[in-house]
Design an enzyme around this catalytic site. Structure first.
Site, PDB file in Angstrom:
ATOM      1  N   GLN A 279      94.258 116.145  60.797  1.00 32.93           N
ATOM      2  CA  GLN A 279      95.013 115.296  59.650  1.00 32.93           C
ATOM      3  C   GLN A 279      94.138 115.540  58.257  1.00 32.93           C
ATOM      4  O   GLN A 279      93.194 115.022  58.216  1.00 32.93           O
ATOM      5  CB  GLN A 279      95.355 113.942  60.169  1.00 32.93           C
ATOM      6  CG  GLN A 279      96.314 113.370  59.003  1.00 32.93           C
ATOM      7  CD  GLN A 279      97.719 114.079  58.787  1.00 32.93           C
ATOM      8  OE1 GLN A 279      98.558 114.426  59.659  1.00 32.93           O
ATOM      9  NE2 GLN A 279      98.244 114.220  57.547  1.00 32.93           N
TER      10      GLN A 279
ATOM     11  N   ASP B 195      98.723 124.226  62.582  1.00 29.12           N
ATOM     12  CA  ASP B 195      99.051 123.991  61.277  1.00 29.12           C
ATOM     13  C   ASP B 195      99.020 125.474  60.609  1.00 29.12           C
ATOM     14  O   ASP B 195      99.451 125.409  59.216  1.00 29.12           O
ATOM     15  CB  ASP B 195      98.133 123.174  60.654  1.00 29.12           C
ATOM     16  CG  ASP B 195      98.694 121.735  60.352  1.00 29.12           C
ATOM     17  OD1 ASP B 195      99.846 121.503  60.512  1.00 29.12           O
ATOM     18  OD2 ASP B 195      97.715 120.857  60.249  1.00 29.12           O
TER      19      ASP B 195
ATOM     20  N   LYS C 274     103.904 112.286  63.834  1.00 30.58           N
ATOM     21  CA  LYS C 274     103.631 113.490  64.813  1.00 30.58           C
ATOM     22  C   LYS C 274     103.506 113.218  66.373  1.00 30.58           C
ATOM     23  O   LYS C 274     104.160 113.886  66.991  1.00 30.58           O
ATOM     24  CB  LYS C 274     102.516 114.202  64.258  1.00 30.58           C
ATOM     25  CG  LYS C 274     102.507 114.813  62.720  1.00 30.58           C
ATOM     26  CD  LYS C 274     101.529 115.137  62.259  1.00 30.58           C
ATOM     27  CE  LYS C 274     101.859 115.717  60.770  1.00 30.58           C
ATOM     28  NZ  LYS C 274     100.401 116.163  59.914  1.00 30.58           N
TER      29      LYS C 274
END
Ligand code: NAD
Length: 296
Positions: A93, A116, A49
Protein backbone atom coordinates in the site's frame (compact mmCIF):
# COMPACT_ATOMS: atom_id res chain seq x y z
CA UNK A 1 -28.66 15.60 -19.13
CA UNK A 2 -25.43 13.67 -19.90
CA UNK A 3 -24.99 9.94 -19.47
CA UNK A 4 -23.68 9.29 -15.97
CA UNK A 5 -20.96 6.65 -16.14
CA UNK A 6 -21.99 4.37 -13.30
CA UNK A 7 -18.75 2.82 -12.07
CA UNK A 8 -20.40 1.43 -8.97
CA UNK A 9 -22.88 -0.72 -10.89
CA UNK A 10 -20.32 -1.80 -13.48
CA UNK A 11 -17.79 -2.72 -10.78
CA UNK A 12 -20.43 -4.82 -9.00
CA UNK A 13 -21.13 -6.78 -12.18
CA UNK A 14 -17.39 -7.23 -12.81
CA UNK A 15 -16.94 -8.55 -9.25
CA UNK A 16 -19.75 -11.07 -9.80
CA UNK A 17 -18.07 -12.28 -12.99
CA UNK A 18 -14.68 -12.48 -11.25
CA UNK A 19 -16.23 -14.50 -8.44
CA UNK A 20 -17.67 -16.96 -10.98
CA UNK A 21 -14.37 -17.20 -12.84
CA UNK A 22 -12.38 -17.67 -9.64
CA UNK A 23 -14.69 -20.49 -8.54
CA UNK A 24 -13.74 -22.45 -11.68
CA UNK A 25 -9.99 -22.35 -10.94
CA UNK A 26 -8.14 -25.34 -9.45
CA UNK A 27 -7.24 -23.26 -6.40
CA UNK A 28 -8.25 -19.90 -4.93
CA UNK A 29 -6.36 -16.86 -6.25
CA UNK A 30 -4.23 -15.42 -3.43
CA UNK A 31 -3.41 -11.78 -2.74
CA UNK A 32 -1.02 -10.45 -0.08
CA UNK A 33 -1.40 -6.86 1.06
CA UNK A 34 1.40 -5.14 2.97
CA UNK A 35 0.58 -2.07 5.02
CA UNK A 36 3.16 -0.03 6.91
CA UNK A 37 2.07 2.46 9.56
CA UNK A 38 -1.33 3.74 10.65
CA UNK A 39 -2.38 6.26 8.02
CA UNK A 40 -6.21 6.17 8.22
CA UNK A 41 -6.76 6.54 4.45
CA UNK A 42 -4.30 3.70 3.71
CA UNK A 43 -5.96 1.55 6.37
CA UNK A 44 -9.35 2.12 4.76
CA UNK A 45 -8.06 1.28 1.27
CA UNK A 46 -6.44 -1.90 2.57
CA UNK A 47 -9.57 -2.97 4.45
CA UNK A 48 -11.61 -2.50 1.27
CA UNK A 49 -9.14 -4.52 -0.80
CA UNK A 50 -9.23 -7.41 1.66
CA UNK A 51 -13.03 -7.24 1.73
CA UNK A 52 -13.21 -7.29 -2.09
CA UNK A 53 -10.93 -10.34 -2.17
CA UNK A 54 -13.20 -12.17 0.27
CA UNK A 55 -16.30 -11.27 -1.72
CA UNK A 56 -14.78 -12.79 -4.87
CA UNK A 57 -13.61 -15.97 -3.15
CA UNK A 58 -9.92 -15.02 -3.19
CA UNK A 59 -7.55 -15.97 -0.41
CA UNK A 60 -5.96 -12.85 1.08
CA UNK A 61 -3.31 -12.14 3.64
CA UNK A 62 -2.83 -8.76 5.32
CA UNK A 63 0.63 -8.08 6.71
CA UNK A 64 0.57 -4.95 8.85
CA UNK A 65 3.86 -3.50 10.09
CA UNK A 66 4.43 -0.61 12.48
CA UNK A 67 6.19 2.40 10.97
CA UNK A 68 9.33 1.29 12.84
CA UNK A 69 9.77 -1.82 10.63
CA UNK A 70 13.10 -1.84 8.85
CA UNK A 71 13.39 -1.77 5.08
CA UNK A 72 15.33 -5.06 5.22
CA UNK A 73 12.50 -6.73 7.12
CA UNK A 74 10.01 -5.51 4.53
CA UNK A 75 12.21 -6.77 1.69
CA UNK A 76 12.51 -10.13 3.49
CA UNK A 77 8.71 -10.43 3.75
CA UNK A 78 8.29 -9.64 0.04
CA UNK A 79 10.94 -12.19 -0.85
CA UNK A 80 9.02 -14.89 1.07
CA UNK A 81 5.78 -13.90 -0.66
CA UNK A 82 7.54 -14.05 -4.04
CA UNK A 83 8.30 -17.72 -3.27
CA UNK A 84 4.88 -18.55 -1.80
CA UNK A 85 2.87 -20.66 -4.27
CA UNK A 86 -0.45 -19.67 -2.64
CA UNK A 87 0.13 -16.00 -3.44
CA UNK A 88 -0.53 -14.71 -6.95
CA UNK A 89 -0.49 -10.98 -6.30
CA UNK A 90 1.54 -8.83 -3.90
CA UNK A 91 0.51 -5.29 -3.13
CA UNK A 92 2.38 -2.77 -1.01
CA UNK A 93 0.00 0.00 0.00
CA UNK A 94 1.42 3.36 -1.12
CA UNK A 95 2.54 5.86 -0.12
CA UNK A 96 5.01 4.25 2.26
CA UNK A 97 6.25 6.38 5.15
CA UNK A 98 8.92 8.82 3.93
CA UNK A 99 11.83 6.86 5.44
CA UNK A 100 11.34 4.01 2.95
CA UNK A 101 12.82 3.76 -0.50
CA UNK A 102 9.55 3.12 -2.29
CA UNK A 103 11.20 2.33 -5.61
CA UNK A 104 13.45 -0.31 -4.04
CA UNK A 105 10.46 -1.95 -2.35
CA UNK A 106 8.34 -2.02 -5.52
CA UNK A 107 11.23 -3.41 -7.55
CA UNK A 108 11.64 -6.26 -5.07
CA UNK A 109 8.15 -7.60 -5.93
CA UNK A 110 8.32 -10.32 -8.57
CA UNK A 111 7.01 -8.82 -11.84
CA UNK A 112 4.88 -11.97 -12.10
CA UNK A 113 3.12 -11.05 -8.82
CA UNK A 114 2.99 -7.31 -9.37
CA UNK A 115 -0.76 -6.93 -9.06
CA UNK A 116 -0.61 -3.10 -9.13
CA UNK A 117 1.56 -3.18 -12.31
CA UNK A 118 4.04 -0.69 -10.86
CA UNK A 119 7.23 -2.76 -11.38
CA UNK A 120 9.49 -1.17 -14.04
CA UNK A 121 9.39 -4.35 -16.12
CA UNK A 122 5.61 -4.20 -16.34
CA UNK A 123 5.70 -0.44 -16.88
CA UNK A 124 8.15 -1.00 -19.75
CA UNK A 125 5.88 -3.59 -21.33
CA UNK A 126 2.96 -1.22 -20.94
CA UNK A 127 4.92 1.50 -22.78
CA UNK A 128 5.55 -1.05 -25.53
CA UNK A 129 1.79 -1.71 -25.63
CA UNK A 130 2.44 -5.31 -24.72
CA UNK A 131 1.33 -5.93 -21.15
CA UNK A 132 -1.19 -8.31 -19.60
CA UNK A 133 -1.28 -6.05 -16.53
CA UNK A 134 -2.27 -2.39 -16.29
CA UNK A 135 -2.37 -0.14 -13.24
CA UNK A 136 -5.86 -0.39 -11.81
CA UNK A 137 -7.14 3.17 -12.31
CA UNK A 138 -6.41 3.50 -16.04
CA UNK A 139 -7.54 -0.07 -16.60
CA UNK A 140 -10.80 0.71 -14.82
CA UNK A 141 -11.36 3.85 -16.89
CA UNK A 142 -10.70 1.84 -20.05
CA UNK A 143 -13.38 -0.64 -18.98
CA UNK A 144 -15.80 2.16 -18.20
CA UNK A 145 -15.29 3.63 -21.71
CA UNK A 146 -15.83 0.16 -23.21
CA UNK A 147 -19.02 -0.43 -21.24
CA UNK A 148 -20.54 2.79 -22.56
CA UNK A 149 -19.25 2.21 -26.12
CA UNK A 150 -17.06 5.31 -26.06
CA UNK A 151 -14.57 4.98 -28.88
CA UNK A 152 -11.12 6.52 -28.34
CA UNK A 153 -9.80 6.03 -31.90
CA UNK A 154 -9.01 9.39 -33.48
CA UNK A 155 -10.30 11.40 -30.51
CA UNK A 156 -8.39 14.19 -28.84
CA UNK A 157 -7.75 13.01 -25.28
CA UNK A 158 -6.51 15.41 -22.63
CA UNK A 159 -5.11 13.91 -19.43
CA UNK A 160 -4.58 16.24 -16.47
CA UNK A 161 -1.94 14.75 -14.18
CA UNK A 162 1.24 12.83 -14.91
CA UNK A 163 1.68 10.59 -11.86
CA UNK A 164 3.10 7.11 -12.30
CA UNK A 165 -0.10 5.46 -11.06
CA UNK A 166 -2.79 7.48 -12.85
CA UNK A 167 -1.84 10.16 -15.39
CA UNK A 168 1.08 8.58 -17.23
CA UNK A 169 -0.40 5.11 -17.72
CA UNK A 170 -3.78 6.65 -18.54
CA UNK A 171 -2.26 8.54 -21.46
CA UNK A 172 -0.52 5.36 -22.64
CA UNK A 173 -3.76 3.40 -22.55
CA UNK A 174 -5.52 6.07 -24.63
CA UNK A 175 -2.58 6.15 -27.04
CA UNK A 176 -2.77 2.38 -27.42
CA UNK A 177 -6.42 2.87 -28.36
CA UNK A 178 -5.35 5.34 -31.07
CA UNK A 179 -6.31 8.53 -29.26
CA UNK A 180 -4.35 11.76 -29.80
CA UNK A 181 -3.08 12.36 -26.28
CA UNK A 182 -2.16 15.65 -24.60
CA UNK A 183 -0.74 15.53 -21.08
CA UNK A 184 -1.33 18.53 -18.82
CA UNK A 185 0.21 19.06 -15.40
CA UNK A 186 1.10 21.70 -12.87
CA UNK A 187 3.51 23.41 -15.31
CA UNK A 188 0.98 23.62 -18.17
CA UNK A 189 0.70 27.26 -19.21
CA UNK A 190 -2.90 27.62 -20.37
CA UNK A 191 -4.84 24.67 -19.01
CA UNK A 192 -8.23 25.86 -20.29
CA UNK A 193 -6.94 26.16 -23.87
CA UNK A 194 -5.89 22.50 -23.67
CA UNK A 195 -9.00 21.14 -21.97
CA UNK A 196 -11.26 22.84 -24.52
CA UNK A 197 -9.66 20.67 -27.20
CA UNK A 198 -10.66 17.48 -25.43
CA UNK A 199 -13.18 15.02 -26.83
CA UNK A 200 -12.23 12.90 -23.84
CA UNK A 201 -11.06 14.74 -20.72
CA UNK A 202 -9.46 12.78 -17.89
CA UNK A 203 -8.90 14.81 -14.75
CA UNK A 204 -6.54 13.54 -12.04
CA UNK A 205 -4.98 16.55 -10.33
CA UNK A 206 -6.46 16.36 -6.84
CA UNK A 207 -7.57 20.02 -7.01
CA UNK A 208 -11.25 20.47 -6.17
CA UNK A 209 -13.05 22.87 -8.51
CA UNK A 210 -10.24 22.82 -11.10
CA UNK A 211 -12.50 22.14 -14.09
CA UNK A 212 -15.33 24.59 -14.71
CA UNK A 213 -17.92 24.57 -17.51
CA UNK A 214 -16.04 27.12 -19.64
CA UNK A 215 -13.09 24.68 -19.84
CA UNK A 216 -15.11 21.85 -21.40
CA UNK A 217 -15.93 21.31 -25.07
CA UNK A 218 -19.58 20.71 -25.97
CA UNK A 219 -20.33 16.99 -25.93
CA UNK A 220 -17.03 15.95 -24.32
CA UNK A 221 -16.64 12.81 -22.22
CA UNK A 222 -15.45 13.88 -18.77
CA UNK A 223 -13.78 11.40 -16.42
CA UNK A 224 -13.10 12.73 -12.92
CA UNK A 225 -10.51 10.56 -11.21
CA UNK A 226 -9.88 12.75 -8.20
CA UNK A 227 -10.96 11.90 -4.68
CA UNK A 228 -10.64 15.01 -2.54
CA UNK A 229 -11.91 14.68 1.00
CA UNK A 230 -13.80 17.78 2.11
CA UNK A 231 -12.23 18.80 5.43
CA UNK A 232 -15.58 19.98 6.81
CA UNK A 233 -18.08 17.33 5.68
CA UNK A 234 -15.55 14.48 5.28
CA UNK A 235 -17.23 13.68 1.94
CA UNK A 236 -15.34 13.00 -1.30
CA UNK A 237 -15.46 15.41 -4.22
CA UNK A 238 -13.72 15.36 -7.58
CA UNK A 239 -11.80 18.04 -9.49
CA UNK A 240 -14.69 18.77 -11.84
CA UNK A 241 -17.52 21.18 -10.97
CA UNK A 242 -20.09 18.50 -11.68
CA UNK A 243 -23.22 20.63 -11.47
CA UNK A 244 -22.11 23.08 -14.16
CA UNK A 245 -20.09 20.71 -16.37
CA UNK A 246 -22.96 18.20 -16.63
CA UNK A 247 -24.86 20.68 -18.81
CA UNK A 248 -22.05 20.78 -21.39
CA UNK A 249 -20.70 17.25 -21.65
CA UNK A 250 -22.14 14.05 -23.17
CA UNK A 251 -20.85 11.67 -20.46
CA UNK A 252 -19.50 12.25 -16.97
CA UNK A 253 -18.37 10.18 -13.99
CA UNK A 254 -19.78 10.99 -10.54
CA UNK A 255 -17.54 11.27 -7.47
CA UNK A 256 -17.99 9.04 -5.59
CA UNK A 257 -19.33 6.11 -7.62
CA UNK A 258 -17.40 6.61 -10.87
CA UNK A 259 -13.72 5.72 -11.17
CA UNK A 260 -13.13 4.65 -7.53
CA UNK A 261 -15.14 1.40 -7.61
CA UNK A 262 -13.62 0.54 -11.00
CA UNK A 263 -10.11 0.90 -9.59
CA UNK A 264 -11.02 -1.54 -6.82
CA UNK A 265 -12.50 -4.04 -9.26
CA UNK A 266 -9.45 -3.91 -11.52
CA UNK A 267 -7.18 -5.01 -8.69
CA UNK A 268 -9.21 -8.21 -8.61
CA UNK A 269 -8.96 -8.55 -12.39
CA UNK A 270 -5.19 -8.14 -12.30
CA UNK A 271 -5.03 -10.74 -9.51
CA UNK A 272 -7.21 -13.13 -11.50
CA UNK A 273 -4.97 -12.65 -14.55
CA UNK A 274 -1.89 -13.46 -12.47
CA UNK A 275 -3.57 -16.48 -10.88
CA UNK A 276 -4.46 -17.82 -14.33
CA UNK A 277 -0.92 -17.19 -15.46
CA UNK A 278 0.50 -19.10 -12.51
CA UNK A 279 -1.95 -21.95 -13.07
CA UNK A 280 -0.98 -22.18 -16.76
CA UNK A 281 -4.46 -21.12 -17.85
CA UNK A 282 -3.69 -17.82 -19.56
CA UNK A 283 -3.59 -17.86 -23.34
CA UNK A 284 0.09 -18.20 -23.93
CA UNK A 285 1.77 -15.31 -25.71
CA UNK A 286 5.14 -13.61 -25.66
CA UNK A 287 4.37 -11.42 -22.66
CA UNK A 288 2.88 -14.07 -20.43
CA UNK A 289 5.77 -16.37 -21.33
CA UNK A 290 8.23 -13.71 -20.20
CA UNK A 291 6.29 -13.14 -16.97
CA UNK A 292 6.24 -16.86 -16.24
CA UNK A 293 10.00 -16.95 -16.65
CA UNK A 294 10.17 -14.41 -13.82
CA UNK A 295 7.91 -16.61 -11.73
CA UNK A 296 9.78 -19.89 -11.95
P1 NAD B 1 -0.40 13.15 -7.71
O1 NAD B 1 -0.45 14.21 -6.66
O2 NAD B 1 0.69 12.18 -7.74
O3 NAD B 1 -0.46 13.86 -9.14
C1 NAD B 1 -1.25 14.97 -9.40
C2 NAD B 1 -0.92 15.48 -10.78
O4 NAD B 1 -1.76 16.58 -11.06
C3 NAD B 1 0.51 15.94 -10.95
O5 NAD B 1 1.05 15.35 -12.12
C4 NAD B 1 0.41 17.46 -11.10
O6 NAD B 1 1.35 17.97 -12.02
C5 NAD B 1 -1.00 17.64 -11.61
N1 NAD B 1 -1.58 18.91 -11.17
C6 NAD B 1 -1.68 19.37 -9.89
N2 NAD B 1 -2.25 20.57 -9.87
C7 NAD B 1 -2.53 20.90 -11.16
C8 NAD B 1 -3.13 22.02 -11.78
N3 NAD B 1 -3.56 23.06 -11.08
N4 NAD B 1 -3.23 22.00 -13.12
C9 NAD B 1 -2.80 20.96 -13.85
N5 NAD B 1 -2.24 19.86 -13.31
C10 NAD B 1 -2.11 19.83 -11.98
O7 NAD B 1 -1.82 12.45 -7.61
P2 NAD B 1 -2.35 11.03 -8.19
O8 NAD B 1 -1.89 9.93 -7.32
O9 NAD B 1 -2.14 10.96 -9.66
O10 NAD B 1 -3.92 11.23 -7.91
C11 NAD B 1 -4.62 12.30 -8.49
C12 NAD B 1 -6.02 12.35 -7.91
O11 NAD B 1 -6.69 11.15 -8.21
C13 NAD B 1 -6.06 12.46 -6.38
O12 NAD B 1 -7.21 13.21 -6.04
C14 NAD B 1 -6.23 11.04 -5.92
O13 NAD B 1 -6.87 10.95 -4.67
C15 NAD B 1 -7.10 10.51 -7.01
N6 NAD B 1 -7.01 9.07 -7.24
C16 NAD B 1 -8.19 8.44 -7.42
C17 NAD B 1 -8.20 7.09 -7.69
C18 NAD B 1 -9.51 6.44 -7.91
O14 NAD B 1 -9.55 5.23 -7.94
N7 NAD B 1 -10.57 7.20 -8.09
C19 NAD B 1 -7.00 6.38 -7.78
C20 NAD B 1 -5.80 7.07 -7.61
C21 NAD B 1 -5.82 8.43 -7.36
Amino acid sequence: MPTILDGKALAASIRRRIQEEAAKLPRRPGVAVILVGDDPASQLYVTNKIKDCGECGFFSRLIHYPVSVSEEELLGAISKLNDDAAIDGILVQLPLPASFNERRIIESISPAKDVDAFHPLNVGRMVQGDSVLWPCTPRGIGRLLDAYHICVDGKTCVVIGRSEIVGKPMGLLLLQRHGTVIYCHSHTQDLAAMTRLADILIVAAGRPGLITADMVKDGAVVIDVAMNRDPVTGKFTGDVCFDEVKDICSHITPVPGGVGPMTRAMLLENALTLARLHMGLLAFDKTSAALLEEYH
